[in-house]
Write a protein that holds these residues in place. Structure first.
Motif, PDB file in Angstrom:
ATOM      1  N   GLU A   1       9.269   0.541   0.981  1.00 54.81           N
ATOM      2  CA  GLU A   1       8.762   1.825   0.506  1.00 54.81           C
ATOM      3  C   GLU A   1       8.790   2.871   1.618  1.00 54.81           C
ATOM      4  OE1 GLU A   1       7.890   2.788  -2.597  1.00 54.81           O
ATOM      5  OE2 GLU A   1       8.641   0.848  -3.278  1.00 54.81           O
ATOM      6  N   LEU A   2       8.515   2.454   2.854  1.00 58.99           N
ATOM      7  CA  LEU A   2       8.584   3.392   3.973  1.00 58.99           C
ATOM      8  C   LEU A   2      10.031   3.823   4.205  1.00 58.99           C
ATOM      9  CD1 LEU A   2       7.278   4.953   6.244  1.00 58.99           C
ATOM     10  CD2 LEU A   2       7.374   2.892   7.671  1.00 58.99           C
ATOM     11  N   PHE A   3      10.957   2.889   4.088  1.00 57.60           N
ATOM     12  CA  PHE A   3      12.386   3.201   4.215  1.00 57.60           C
ATOM     13  C   PHE A   3      12.788   4.254   3.178  1.00 57.60           C
ATOM     14  CE2 PHE A   3      16.827   2.604   3.069  1.00 57.60           C
ATOM     15  CZ  PHE A   3      17.472   2.413   4.284  1.00 57.60           C
ATOM     16  N   LEU A   4      12.382   4.042   1.937  1.00 57.10           N
ATOM     17  CA  LEU A   4      12.721   4.985   0.869  1.00 57.10           C
ATOM     18  C   LEU A   4      12.068   6.345   1.107  1.00 57.10           C
ATOM     19  CD1 LEU A   4      12.420   2.631  -2.242  1.00 57.10           C
ATOM     20  CD2 LEU A   4      14.514   3.415  -1.118  1.00 57.10           C
ATOM     21  N   HIS A   5      10.854   6.337   1.651  1.00 61.13           N
ATOM     22  CA  HIS A   5      10.177   7.600   1.956  1.00 61.13           C
ATOM     23  C   HIS A   5      10.941   8.375   3.028  1.00 61.13           C
ATOM     24  CE1 HIS A   5       7.120  10.562   2.817  1.00 61.13           C
ATOM     25  NE2 HIS A   5       7.136  10.199   4.089  1.00 61.13           N
ATOM     26  N   ILE A   6      11.389   7.681   4.063  1.00 60.63           N
ATOM     27  CA  ILE A   6      12.171   8.343   5.113  1.00 60.63           C
ATOM     28  C   ILE A   6      13.445   8.936   4.511  1.00 60.63           C
ATOM     29  CG2 ILE A   6      13.404   8.038   7.292  1.00 60.63           C
ATOM     30  CD1 ILE A   6      11.538   5.633   7.848  1.00 60.63           C
ATOM     31  N   MET A   7      14.091   8.162   3.656  1.00 59.06           N
ATOM     32  CA  MET A   7      15.339   8.611   3.034  1.00 59.06           C
ATOM     33  C   MET A   7      15.107   9.872   2.196  1.00 59.06           C
ATOM     34  SD  MET A   7      17.970   6.370   0.703  1.00 59.06           S
ATOM     35  CE  MET A   7      16.888   6.239  -0.720  1.00 59.06           C
ATOM     36  N   GLN A  18       4.109  14.293  -0.471  1.00 62.02           N
ATOM     37  CA  GLN A  18       4.415  12.863  -0.382  1.00 62.02           C
ATOM     38  C   GLN A  18       4.127  12.338   1.023  1.00 62.02           C
ATOM     39  OE1 GLN A  18       5.088  10.837  -2.856  1.00 62.02           O
ATOM     40  NE2 GLN A  18       5.191  12.468  -4.387  1.00 62.02           N
ATOM     41  N   ARG A  19       4.425  13.130   2.042  1.00 65.80           N
ATOM     42  CA  ARG A  19       4.136  12.700   3.412  1.00 65.80           C
ATOM     43  C   ARG A  19       2.630  12.537   3.613  1.00 65.80           C
ATOM     44  NH1 ARG A  19       6.992  13.098   7.900  1.00 65.80           N
ATOM     45  NH2 ARG A  19       8.511  12.116   6.495  1.00 65.80           N
ATOM     46  N   SER A  20       1.849  13.460   3.086  1.00 66.27           N
ATOM     47  CA  SER A  20       0.395  13.362   3.255  1.00 66.27           C
ATOM     48  C   SER A  20      -0.142  12.089   2.606  1.00 66.27           C
ATOM     49  CB  SER A  20      -0.301  14.591   2.660  1.00 66.27           C
ATOM     50  OG  SER A  20      -0.252  14.586   1.241  1.00 66.27           O
ATOM     51  N   GLN A  21       0.428  11.717   1.463  1.00 68.52           N
ATOM     52  CA  GLN A  21      -0.005  10.495   0.787  1.00 68.52           C
ATOM     53  C   GLN A  21       0.410   9.249   1.567  1.00 68.52           C
ATOM     54  OE1 GLN A  21      -1.845  10.392  -2.559  1.00 68.52           O
ATOM     55  NE2 GLN A  21      -2.275  12.191  -1.325  1.00 68.52           N
ATOM     56  N   VAL A  22       1.645   9.230   2.054  1.00 67.03           N
ATOM     57  CA  VAL A  22       2.129   8.072   2.812  1.00 67.03           C
ATOM     58  C   VAL A  22       1.360   7.936   4.128  1.00 67.03           C
ATOM     59  CG1 VAL A  22       4.129   7.046   3.979  1.00 67.03           C
ATOM     60  CG2 VAL A  22       4.402   8.101   1.726  1.00 67.03           C
ATOM     61  N   ASN A  23       1.028   9.060   4.759  1.00 71.84           N
ATOM     62  CA  ASN A  23       0.200   9.003   5.972  1.00 71.84           C
ATOM     63  C   ASN A  23      -1.134   8.312   5.683  1.00 71.84           C
ATOM     64  OD1 ASN A  23       1.947  10.226   7.802  1.00 71.84           O
ATOM     65  ND2 ASN A  23       1.143  12.281   7.442  1.00 71.84           N
ATOM     66  N   GLN A  24      -1.757   8.690   4.572  1.00 70.28           N
ATOM     67  CA  GLN A  24      -3.032   8.075   4.201  1.00 70.28           C
ATOM     68  C   GLN A  24      -2.857   6.593   3.890  1.00 70.28           C
ATOM     69  OE1 GLN A  24      -5.801  10.287   1.538  1.00 70.28           O
ATOM     70  NE2 GLN A  24      -4.183  11.824   1.436  1.00 70.28           N
ATOM     71  N   GLN A  25      -1.788   6.263   3.186  1.00 74.60           N
ATOM     72  CA  GLN A  25      -1.534   4.866   2.828  1.00 74.60           C
ATOM     73  C   GLN A  25      -1.297   4.008   4.065  1.00 74.60           C
ATOM     74  OE1 GLN A  25       1.744   5.656   0.238  1.00 74.60           O
ATOM     75  NE2 GLN A  25       0.441   6.221  -1.498  1.00 74.60           N
ATOM     76  N   LEU A  26      -0.562   4.558   5.020  1.00 73.68           N
ATOM     77  CA  LEU A  26      -0.315   3.834   6.264  1.00 73.68           C
ATOM     78  C   LEU A  26      -1.625   3.603   7.009  1.00 73.68           C
ATOM     79  CD1 LEU A  26       1.502   2.592   8.396  1.00 73.68           C
ATOM     80  CD2 LEU A  26       1.999   4.900   9.248  1.00 73.68           C
ATOM     81  N   GLN A  27      -2.486   4.611   7.002  1.00 77.82           N
ATOM     82  CA  GLN A  27      -3.776   4.467   7.682  1.00 77.82           C
ATOM     83  C   GLN A  27      -4.643   3.410   7.002  1.00 77.82           C
ATOM     84  OE1 GLN A  27      -4.396   6.166  10.640  1.00 77.82           O
ATOM     85  NE2 GLN A  27      -5.983   4.579  10.714  1.00 77.82           N
ATOM     86  N   VAL A  28      -4.596   3.354   5.674  1.00 74.37           N
ATOM     87  CA  VAL A  28      -5.326   2.312   4.937  1.00 74.37           C
ATOM     88  C   VAL A  28      -4.833   0.937   5.369  1.00 74.37           C
ATOM     89  CG1 VAL A  28      -5.572   1.236   2.655  1.00 74.37           C
ATOM     90  CG2 VAL A  28      -5.946   3.694   2.919  1.00 74.37           C
ATOM     91  N   LEU A  29      -3.524   0.797   5.498  1.00 77.03           N
ATOM     92  CA  LEU A  29      -2.918  -0.474   5.892  1.00 77.03           C
ATOM     93  C   LEU A  29      -3.346  -0.867   7.306  1.00 77.03           C
ATOM     94  CD1 LEU A  29      -0.982  -2.466   4.519  1.00 77.03           C
ATOM     95  CD2 LEU A  29       0.916  -1.264   5.614  1.00 77.03           C
ATOM     96  N   VAL A  32       0.832  -1.204   0.000  1.00 74.09           N
ATOM     97  CA  VAL A  32       0.000   0.000   0.000  1.00 74.09           C
ATOM     98  C   VAL A  32       0.867   1.254   0.000  1.00 74.09           C
ATOM     99  CG1 VAL A  32      -1.779   1.288   1.231  1.00 74.09           C
ATOM    100  CG2 VAL A  32      -1.840  -1.215   1.217  1.00 74.09           C
ATOM    101  N   ILE A  33       1.920   1.239   0.800  1.00 71.22           N
ATOM    102  CA  ILE A  33       2.790   2.411   0.924  1.00 71.22           C
ATOM    103  C   ILE A  33       3.631   2.574  -0.338  1.00 71.22           C
ATOM    104  CG2 ILE A  33       4.708   3.430   2.225  1.00 71.22           C
ATOM    105  CD1 ILE A  33       3.649   1.971   4.695  1.00 71.22           C
ATOM    106  N   GLN A  34       3.678   3.790  -0.842  1.00 70.71           N
ATOM    107  CA  GLN A  34       4.472   4.112  -2.024  1.00 70.71           C
ATOM    108  C   GLN A  34       5.354   5.318  -1.711  1.00 70.71           C
ATOM    109  OE1 GLN A  34       4.460   2.229  -4.775  1.00 70.71           O
ATOM    110  NE2 GLN A  34       2.850   0.904  -3.944  1.00 70.71           N
ATOM    111  N   SER A  35       6.643   5.183  -1.967  1.00 69.05           N
ATOM    112  CA  SER A  35       7.563   6.292  -1.675  1.00 69.05           C
ATOM    113  C   SER A  35       7.499   7.378  -2.739  1.00 69.05           C
ATOM    114  CB  SER A  35       9.001   5.774  -1.569  1.00 69.05           C
ATOM    115  OG  SER A  35       9.410   5.169  -2.789  1.00 69.05           O
ATOM    116  N   LYS A  36       6.970   7.036  -3.915  1.00 64.80           N
ATOM    117  CA  LYS A  36       6.845   8.016  -4.995  1.00 64.80           C
ATOM    118  C   LYS A  36       5.417   7.997  -5.511  1.00 64.80           C
ATOM    119  CE  LYS A  36       8.862   9.501  -9.402  1.00 64.80           C
ATOM    120  NZ  LYS A  36       9.865   9.203 -10.458  1.00 64.80           N
ATOM    121  N   ASN A  37       4.661   9.018  -5.154  1.00 68.98           N
ATOM    122  CA  ASN A  37       3.259   9.114  -5.547  1.00 68.98           C
ATOM    123  C   ASN A  37       3.079  10.170  -6.634  1.00 68.98           C
ATOM    124  OD1 ASN A  37       1.778   7.362  -3.413  1.00 68.98           O
ATOM    125  ND2 ASN A  37       3.208   8.591  -2.205  1.00 68.98           N
ATOM    126  N   PRO A  38       2.093   9.980  -7.524  1.00 61.03           N
ATOM    127  CA  PRO A  38       1.855  10.964  -8.593  1.00 61.03           C
ATOM    128  C   PRO A  38       1.683  12.364  -8.016  1.00 61.03           C
ATOM    129  CG  PRO A  38       0.526   8.999  -8.935  1.00 61.03           C
ATOM    130  CD  PRO A  38       1.134   8.862  -7.568  1.00 61.03           C
TER     131      PRO A  38
END
Length: 394
Positions: free
Chosen positions: A256-262, A194-205, A90-96
């Motif tokens: 993907e979360l690792f890459l997002h943090i990076m 990107q953080r706002s998208q990953v936050n939403q993705q994490l919540q979905v998970l 679900v988590i994506q480090s690169k979102n549109p």
């Protein structure tokens, strides 16, 4: 589709007007076409003034360039809500994402495709463009524009005229009058998005797996490189920890979360070490291409050797050359990683620290640690200060 139908009606209206006058003014057909189209396009723009990018008016009497309008376009373009698609990762480090620069290009493409259509109806398109922006005595002269805006319009219209579509734009265009942009702010806005998208993705998970993290609970997610194993800390609820670790390690979520943090690290991040990062890049590349982890291999004469006695770089080369595209650049990659692997072998794999990354989580948002800039919900006050300092007003 609405814009296309309006465009067609505009063309027909222009043609009907021309037909009524054709008998007496055949020699001036191209000039009349341009005049009619110019008026028709202005009316078309006025009718479309409340539709997304079309809020920008390019008529002679009104050039919209206020920050509020651009802000609305930017916000609406990137207003995306994450939904559960059922995929394991679900988590994506690169979102549109469409940056301010992307939107400016779209606006200018729309504007100058119209201008180019008008210009090309003239018997001398280049002369007409020069009259508009360089000849102050011409009735077509755009006195309503500043000198810089006229130069931008000239550059952009000639780009379209000579190349069919602009390859490069002069961004001092009147479409952005009174709007201030800044490259650093653009880059930071992208990270916030990107953080706002990953936050939403994490919540979905979490929701999918019926995991509830109580308000006020402050957790830390720590991820090791290569295997992307997650360790959760910050609570005595061991069952909750195990649930979160299990769900984050499903699919490629932890990677993907690792890459997002990076990608969210700022220049003063205490988590970033160039030596550790280079080790991670080399080890990751070898693992993903060959399947071998550097830490599991023996070093002989400064070279990493596989269990069957082969030079790891020979295996790496063979794998790259299986792909026609990668084969073309294989020699460059091998040269680069030969140097990097040599440095790691000489220093000792365990001597160089691992590129381990951590991020905090509380109240529905990931929160950066070890750096001055935070991209989590409610953590971006510094960005508003930066916008004020740089004059950004959208």
């Amino acid at each position: 589709m609405r814009l296309n139908r309006q465009f067609i009606r505009t063309q027909l209206m222009a043609q009907n007007i021309l037909n009524r006058n054709a008998a007496t003014k055949r020699e001036n057909t191209s000039e009349n076409t341009a005049a009619v189209l110019e008026k028709a396009y202005s009316r078309l723009e006025a009718r479309s003034s409340n539709e997304g990018i079309n809020q920008f008016n390019y008529s002679k009497t009104s050039v919209a360039g206020n920050g509020g309008t651009f802000s609305k376009v930017y916000q609406s373009t990137n207003d995306r809500t994450v939904t559960d698609t059922g995929e394991e990762t679900v988590i994506q480090s690169k979102n549109p994402y469409e940056s301010e620069s992307d939107i400016r290009i779209k606006i200018l493409d729309e504007k100058y495709s119209r201008m180019n259509a008008i210009n090309k109806t003239k018997s001398d398109p280049l002369g007409y463009i020069k009259d508009k922006y360089q000849n102050s005595k011409s009735p077509y002269f755009r006195s309503d524009l500043s000198a810089a805006e006229r130069q931008a319009a000239y550059d952009n219209e000639t780009e379209w005229l000579f190349k069919g579509k602009a390859q490069n734009y002069n961004l001092q265009d009147a479409a952005f009058r009174n709007v201030t942009f800044n490259g650093e702010v653009e880059a930071e806005n992208a990270k916030v998005y990107q953080r706002s998208q990953v936050n939403q993705q994490l919540q979905v998970l979490l929701n999918r797996n019926h995991i509830h993290i109580p308000q006020g609970t402050e957790l830390t997610f720590t991820i090791t490189p290569i295997d992307y194993k997650v360790q959760v800390s910050g609570t005595d609820d061991q069952a909750l920890i195990e649930q979160i670790e299990q769900v984050l390690q499903s699919g490629d979520n932890s990677k993907e979360l690792f890459l997002h943090i990076m990608k969210s690290q700022s220049s003063d991040s205490t988590q970033f070490s160039e030596e550790a990062y280079k080790k991670y890049q080399a080890a990751r590349e070898m693992y993903e291409v060959t399947g071998y982890h550097l830490k599991d291999l023996e070093v002989i004469d400064g070279r990493y050797v596989t269990p069957d006695g082969r030079d790891l770089l020979d295996v790496y080369k063979e794998e790259l050359e299986k792909n026609p595209l990668q084969k073309q650049t294989a020699s460059y990659a091998i040269s680069h990683y030969r140097s990097e692997l040599g440095k790691i072998a000489e220093a000792g794999y365990d001597t160089i620290p691992d590129f381990i990354l951590s991020i905090n989580y509380s109240n529905g948002s990931l929160r950066d640690m070890g750096q001055s800039k935070g991209y989590g919900t409610g953590d971006t006050g510094w960005l508003e200060t930066l916008k004020h300092q740089t004059g950004v007003n959208y």
